[in-house]
Each structure stands twice: as C-alpha cells, then as structure tokens.
Design a protein around this motif. Structure first.
Motif, PDB file in Angstrom:
ATOM      1  N   SER A  70      -4.462   6.908   0.101  1.00 51.10           N
ATOM      2  CA  SER A  70      -4.540   6.066  -1.100  1.00 51.10           C
ATOM      3  C   SER A  70      -4.247   4.611  -0.755  1.00 51.10           C
ATOM      4  CB  SER A  70      -3.558   6.562  -2.158  1.00 51.10           C
ATOM      5  OG  SER A  70      -3.920   7.839  -2.606  1.00 51.10           O
ATOM      6  N   ALA A  71      -3.239   4.412   0.094  1.00 46.71           N
ATOM      7  CA  ALA A  71      -2.918   3.042   0.524  1.00 46.71           C
ATOM      8  C   ALA A  71      -4.089   2.462   1.311  1.00 46.71           C
ATOM      9  CB  ALA A  71      -1.645   3.037   1.363  1.00 46.71           C
ATOM     10  N   ARG A  72      -4.678   3.283   2.170  1.00 48.32           N
ATOM     11  CA  ARG A  72      -5.831   2.835   2.970  1.00 48.32           C
ATOM     12  C   ARG A  72      -7.017   2.496   2.062  1.00 48.32           C
ATOM     13  NH1 ARG A  72      -8.122   0.500   7.163  1.00 48.32           N
ATOM     14  NH2 ARG A  72      -9.920   1.581   7.984  1.00 48.32           N
ATOM     15  N   ALA A  73      -7.243   3.322   1.045  1.00 52.17           N
ATOM     16  CA  ALA A  73      -8.345   3.069   0.107  1.00 52.17           C
ATOM     17  C   ALA A  73      -8.127   1.755  -0.634  1.00 52.17           C
ATOM     18  CB  ALA A  73      -8.480   4.224  -0.876  1.00 52.17           C
ATOM     19  N   GLN A  74      -6.901   1.499  -1.027  1.00 51.45           N
ATOM     20  CA  GLN A  74      -6.598   0.251  -1.721  1.00 51.45           C
ATOM     21  C   GLN A  74      -6.810  -0.944  -0.784  1.00 51.45           C
ATOM     22  OE1 GLN A  74      -2.561   0.032  -3.149  1.00 51.45           O
ATOM     23  NE2 GLN A  74      -3.216  -1.089  -4.978  1.00 51.45           N
TER      24      GLN A  74
END
Length: 132
Positions: A70-74
């Motif tokens: 999720s952090a990577r997607a953001q």
C-alpha cells in the motif's frame, strides 16, 4: 558551428523529442510497476480471504506485506503524477521549439528569396546601364 538558426533549432527539437521519449519510457515503467503492485495486492487479499490453513497461518505476514505494498502504491501514484507533469512539460517545450524552428526556416527562406530578387534587380539594372 556555423549552422543556421533553423538548423540549430531543428537539432534542439530532436534532442527535446528524445527527452520526451525518455520521460514517456520512465512513465511506462512506473505504470507497469503500479500494475504489478495492484495485482500483488489483489492476490494477497484473495489469500487472506481463503479458507486454506496455510494462508490462515501466514495472515500476519500477508498483512505486513499488504501494508508495504500500500505504501509502495501510494509512492508510485505520486511518482506517476510527477512524471506525467514532466512529460507534459517536455512535450510543450518540444512543440514550442518545433514552432520556432519552422518560423526560423521560413525567415531564412524569405531572406534567400529577397536576396535572389535583389541580385536579379541588380543584374537587370547593370545590364540596362551597360546598354546605354
């Protein structure tokens, strides 16, 4: 470096178009990474929702992995927005340089035509003066 202004601008246009292609390539890599991240997140959600005992035992690890994804997607979303703006900027620069190169070529053509016309007039006046 005794090139005409139009030639120099045309060379700059080619360089700017190459920079534009490079930014498009960077954006496509980011988009691919974003797709892979989304697919991995979907696979993790499916695994967590599964009734398989192996997945149940790994649910904590899956949650941690999902959090990192999720952090990577953001992060990829922010990078994508920045790269889209940069690509638009580079395209605008290339378009403006192309317009300037076209105007410079037209100006040089007009100057060459004017000089040819002046040479013709001078030759005509010189022939007329020598006949008298």
């Amino acid at each position: 470096m005794a090139g005409s202004r139009a030639d120099k601008l045309a060379r700059l246009v080619r360089v700017q178009r190459q920079i534009e292609r490079m930014t498009e390539s960077e954006l496509s890599l980011t988009l691919r990474a974003q797709v892979v991240t989304e697919e991995t997140q979907a696979a993790l959600v499916d695994a967590v929702g599964s009734f398989d005992p192996v997945h149940a035992a790994m649910s904590h690890q899956y949650a941690l992995r999902f959090q990192r994804l999720s952090a990577r997607a953001q992060q990829l979303t922010g990078v994508r927005a920045m790269q889209e703006r940069r690509m638009l900027t580079e395209k605008t620069k290339a378009d403006r340089l192309a317009d300037q190169a076209a105007e410079a070529a037209e100006d040089e053509d007009r100057i060459a035509e004017d000089e040819a016309l002046l040479d013709l007039i001078e030759a005509s006046l010189g022939a007329r003066a020598s006949s008298y």
